[in-house]
Design a protein around this motif. Structure first.
Motif, PDB file in Angstrom:
ATOM      1  N   ASN A 607       0.697   2.292  -3.862  1.00  0.00           N
ATOM      2  CA  ASN A 607      -0.710   2.719  -3.865  1.00  0.00           C
ATOM      3  C   ASN A 607      -1.540   2.070  -4.983  1.00  0.00           C
ATOM      4  N   VAL A 608      -1.003   1.024  -5.595  1.00  0.00           N
ATOM      5  CA  VAL A 608      -1.839   0.248  -6.516  1.00  0.00           C
ATOM      6  C   VAL A 608      -2.935  -0.453  -5.718  1.00  0.00           C
ATOM      7  N   LEU A 609      -2.541  -0.956  -4.561  1.00  0.00           N
ATOM      8  CA  LEU A 609      -3.516  -1.521  -3.626  1.00  0.00           C
ATOM      9  C   LEU A 609      -3.848  -0.447  -2.592  1.00  0.00           C
ATOM     10  N   ASP A 610      -4.980   0.236  -2.770  1.00  0.00           N
ATOM     11  CA  ASP A 610      -5.380   1.242  -1.793  1.00  0.00           C
ATOM     12  C   ASP A 610      -6.327   0.626  -0.769  1.00  0.00           C
ATOM     13  N   ALA A 611      -6.735   1.445   0.199  1.00  0.00           N
ATOM     14  CA  ALA A 611      -7.574   0.933   1.295  1.00  0.00           C
ATOM     15  C   ALA A 611      -8.895   0.393   0.771  1.00  0.00           C
ATOM     16  N   LYS A 612      -9.471   1.091  -0.218  1.00  0.00           N
ATOM     17  CA  LYS A 612     -10.756   0.651  -0.757  1.00  0.00           C
ATOM     18  C   LYS A 612     -10.651  -0.719  -1.408  1.00  0.00           C
ATOM     19  N   THR A 613      -9.582  -0.932  -2.182  1.00  0.00           N
ATOM     20  CA  THR A 613      -9.399  -2.221  -2.853  1.00  0.00           C
ATOM     21  C   THR A 613      -9.147  -3.325  -1.839  1.00  0.00           C
ATOM     22  N   LEU A 614      -8.396  -3.017  -0.789  1.00  0.00           N
ATOM     23  CA  LEU A 614      -8.132  -4.024   0.242  1.00  0.00           C
ATOM     24  C   LEU A 614      -9.420  -4.453   0.945  1.00  0.00           C
ATOM     25  N   LYS A 615     -10.330  -3.490   1.104  1.00  0.00           N
ATOM     26  CA  LYS A 615     -11.587  -3.809   1.786  1.00  0.00           C
ATOM     27  C   LYS A 615     -12.546  -4.590   0.895  1.00  0.00           C
ATOM     28  N   SER A 616     -12.676  -4.133  -0.350  1.00  0.00           N
ATOM     29  CA  SER A 616     -13.705  -4.715  -1.225  1.00  0.00           C
ATOM     30  C   SER A 616     -13.182  -5.765  -2.194  1.00  0.00           C
ATOM     31  N   GLY A 617     -11.876  -5.770  -2.483  1.00  0.00           N
ATOM     32  CA  GLY A 617     -11.354  -6.672  -3.498  1.00  0.00           C
ATOM     33  C   GLY A 617     -10.932  -8.028  -2.974  1.00  0.00           C
TER      34      GLY A 617
END
Length: 771
Positions: A607-617
């Motif tokens: 969960n270091v890479l969450d859905a929000k980070t995958l979308k915006s990062g």
């Protein structure tokens, strides 16, 4: 004092505090030294790290009155930043004092980005407001007591008259006589001299009287204390009716305005406009006052709104545009189609007055669309008008966001003429290569492929539509034209290299999110800063800096960050594991793409890479068009274009093919040349497409090629090449540095890119990315 103990920073993470500390300056004051004077412009706020600060206010007679003594951890000077007003007090060091300094830019960024800090200032403002209210209340009580003692000598009927008049802006002699029982107000003023300190003849109307401003608010509060709010409301309404009966409708409006009875005020105005068919005397005086009326009331009375907009047009007042927008945004269904057309036309005329031609055109188009719905004036047509307005409004808002930097940062100005030229070039390119006889051994499909590719290049240069959309359409035309099969057109997305880039970007987003990047960047920043500051000091040797990042600040930031967090530990372990597996690839034989997939999966599962980070990062548009770039290579190979391209570019690149270092340096200089015309993503995709076949022959991994091209397309040599640079230049109105100085810095950046490549080639060879 530890940064953790400062109230302002309570609730922030260690990473956030470390970032903030890096943006703060620091000053030292000796006892008795003045920090700022009352009335100074406030451009910074301060946090006391040690020592004491005493605040003084200057009285009208020039004496200094002590307000407060602030100690360690307290903030001061923030009110000037919040309100934009000058300093309200003088600040003097009561002891040897050390303070953190926060400038306006940092302050505004913190307010916008950190809800915790916003909450702190809201709480601080509330406390200050309570203290101010307490002082005001004490002052009011003293004043009320004094007035009550003085009025004890007045007849009761005069006291009641004064209280009743205090809640009105003015009162006529007739109302005083008939309603308040004072036969001769003038005589009372003569007989009771002290009464002249409370009421006087209205200088604007000799038949009326006004309460003296110095006592008006106190008398009004005494009226409420004695009679209550219901009695006040009844008296205000009755007084307004009396003014209307006297033919003084404007006085009735002012009665309601003073007591903030806005709905009653606008109703009086609405009634008067209906009576006079939209024309009333002294209209400029009343319409100018409508600026402060609640927008909802103004927009709900169409005849009032229409008259007000006419006034704005006549007086060329830009606020009318905002009122039109508000009326249409709140509830367009309140208006009939005819009224909507009228509002659109007024909006167009107002915009035309202020040279907002595009916006004026949009309003006229909406008026035409609404006129078309008049044939069927139904609820559906009105809803369509609402949708038409909102769609056009979105387009208008988009137009507002265009800045001077954008206009100056394109090689080919985007306008109607450039669009026509681009379309003509696209038609010519596709037509010529479709009908011309094949050359250089190309097939008919190969010729069409080149024509479509050149058309895409034209679109990238003029930037009419997003780059990745152009790339996707290019692939679509390959398939529709029968040049290649769909699986070939989209094959770039199935390559290990594309997945490798996806995983690299995802892991990079995790590194940034976890905070490990910031932690590791602090020592590196010191090394980088030494080099860059040396270069800048030579370049700007006649200027100075008022804020220096010291070793002490960097140590403080590292101390605040403390031990590694769980996210940082997982991220660091994952990255180190991936690097280790990449280095050991000759032993385990696992492709680098699947190694990066392992790292990607570990970060997602933890969960270091969450859905929000995958979308915006992750830069998804870049991945979309780089996938087509990789597809381009496969499609071109099938159509025989790779051989032709390699033959053409090979003659130019042949002297550099013997060495990977020479080849990459040639790519850098070629990138510099291409970016004179094409910038950013289009330049990247063109260079990747053209260089990929040669890089493969030179034994260079595609990822290395893309990385070098990304670095090499960033530097600029002329201002128009860099929107980022132009934004910085125009944001300071060209006063901080000249274009010549900016170009020298950019040249230094370009040399740094070349140096990085020279240093990294042995490392890439060691990793097996260059054979």
């Amino acid at each position: 004092m530890a940064v953790y103990d400062i109230d302002l920073f309570q609730g922030l993470s260690n990473l956030e505090m470390a970032k903030i500390l890096g943006k703060l300056g620091k000053i030292n004051l000796v006892a008795g030294e003045v920090l700022f004077q009352q009335g100074d412009v406030g451009d910074s706020m301060y946090i006391i790290d040690s020592g004491k600060i005493e605040l003084f206010s200057t009285t009208p007679d020039g004496e200094n009155q002590s307000l407060a003594i602030l100690e360690q951890g307290h903030t001061l000077g923030e009110m000037a930043l919040l309100t934009g007003e000058p300093r309200s007090a003088t600040a003097v060091a009561a002891d040897n004092t050390e303070l953190f300094v926060m400038d306006m830019i940092t302050f505004q960024a913190l307010i916008e980005e950190n809800t915790t800090i916003s909450t702190y200032f809201i709480r601080l403002l509330s406390q200050r407001l309570i203290q101010t209210n307490s002082r005001l209340q004490a002052s009011k009580e003293a004043k009320s007591k004094w007035i009550l003692q003085e009025m004890e000598h007045f007849p009761e009927r005069l006291v009641e008259c004064l209280l009743a008049c205090s809640v009105l802006p003015f009162v006529s002699k007739g109302i005083i006589q008939s309603e308040l029982g004072i036969a001769s107000p003038e005589l009372e003023l003569i007989n009771i001299p002290k009464l002249q300190g409370y009421i006087r003849v209205d200088p604007l109307n000799k038949d009326g009287f006004v309460i003296e401003p110095a006592v008006k608010s106190t008398l009004a509060e005494l009226y409420i204390t004695k009679y209550g709010y219901n009695k006040k409301k009844q008296w205000i309404g009755h007084a307004a009716e009396l003014f209307m009966a006297e033919g003084k409708w404007m006085a009735a409006v002012e009665v309601y305005e003073e007591n903030e009875e806005w709905e009653a005020a606008v109703d009086v105005l609405n009634q008067k406009l209906h009576e006079t068919m939209g024309s009333i005397p002294r209209e400029h005086e009343i319409y100018g006052r409508l600026d402060r009326y609640p927008d909802e009331l103004l927009c709900n009375r169409f005849i009032v709104l229409e008259s007000y907009l006419k006034y704005c047009i006549e007086q060329r007042r830009e606020i009318g545009i905002a009122k039109v927008e508000l009326a249409l945004e709140q509830n367009p269904s309140l208006y009939t189609p005819i009224q909507l057309v009228t509002l659109y036309e007024y909006g167009a005329e107002l915009c035309h007055n202020f040279d907002m031609r595009q916006k004026a055109l949009e309003y006229l188009q909406m008026a035409e669309a609404c006129m078309a719905s008049l044939a069927q004036p139904t609820n559906e047509s009105m809803q369509n008008g609402d949708r038409t307005y909102r769609l056009a409004k979105q387009k208008l808002d988009s137009e507002k966001s265009k800045q001077l930097a954008e206009n100056k940062s394109v090689f080919w100005k985007r306008n109607r003429f450039s669009g026509i030229i681009a379309i003509l070039l696209i038609i010519i390119s596709i037509s010529y290569f479709h009908y011309a006889s094949p050359f250089a051994g190309l097939s008919r499909e190969g010729m069409d492929f080149i024509g479509i590719g050149i058309a895409a290049v034209v679109l990238w240069i003029v930037n009419l539509i997003p780059d990745y959309i152009v790339a996707l359409f290019m692939a679509m035309f390959w398939v529709i034209g029968g040049l290649v099969k769909p699986e070939v057109a989209l094959s770039g997305y199935a390559t290990p290299t594309w997945l490798y880039m996806l995983f690299i970007l995802a892991i990079g987003a995790a590194i940034s999110k976890s905070g490990i990047l910031y932690r590791l960047s602090l020592p590196a920043f010191l090394v980088f800063a030494v080099g860059m500051l040396t270069f800048l000091l030579v370049l700007f040797r006649n200027t100075g800096s008022n804020k220096i990042v010291s070793q002490e600040v960097l140590d403080g930031q590292l101390q605040i960050l403390g031990k590694l967090t769980k996210e940082e530990r997982i991220t660091m372990l994952t990255v180190l594991s991936c690097i280790t597996l990449l280095i050991l690839q000759p032993f385990h034989g696992i492709d680098s793409t699947w190694v990066m997939l392992f790292g990607f999966a570990a970060l997602v599962l933890s969960n270091v890479l969450d859905a929000k980070t995958l979308k915006s990062g992750i830069d998804w548009p870049f991945l979309l068009f780089i996938g087509i770039a990789f597809s381009f290579a496969e499609a071109a190979k099938q159509l025989g274009i790779i051989e032709a391209m390699s033959s053409f570019l090979g003659d130019f690149m042949m002297p550099f093919m013997s060495s990977s270092t020479y080849f990459l340096l040639a790519v850098i200089f070629l990138s510099f040349m291409v970016t004179l015309i094409v910038r950013d993503d289009p330049a990247v995709i063109l260079l990747v497409i053209s260089m990929s076949p040669l890089a493969e022959k030179a034994g260079i991994h595609p990822w290395v090629l893309v990385f070098i091209i990304l670095l090499s397309t960033d530097p600029f040599f002329f201002p128009y090449q860099s929107p980022t640079y132009l934004t910085a230049y125009y944001s300071v109105e060209g006063k901080s540095f000249s274009h010549r100085q900016g170009q020298l810095v950019a040249l230094g950046y370009a040399l740094a890119v070349i140096l990085i490549v020279l240093l990294c080639v042995p490392y890439w060879e060691w990793l097996g990315l260059i054979n």
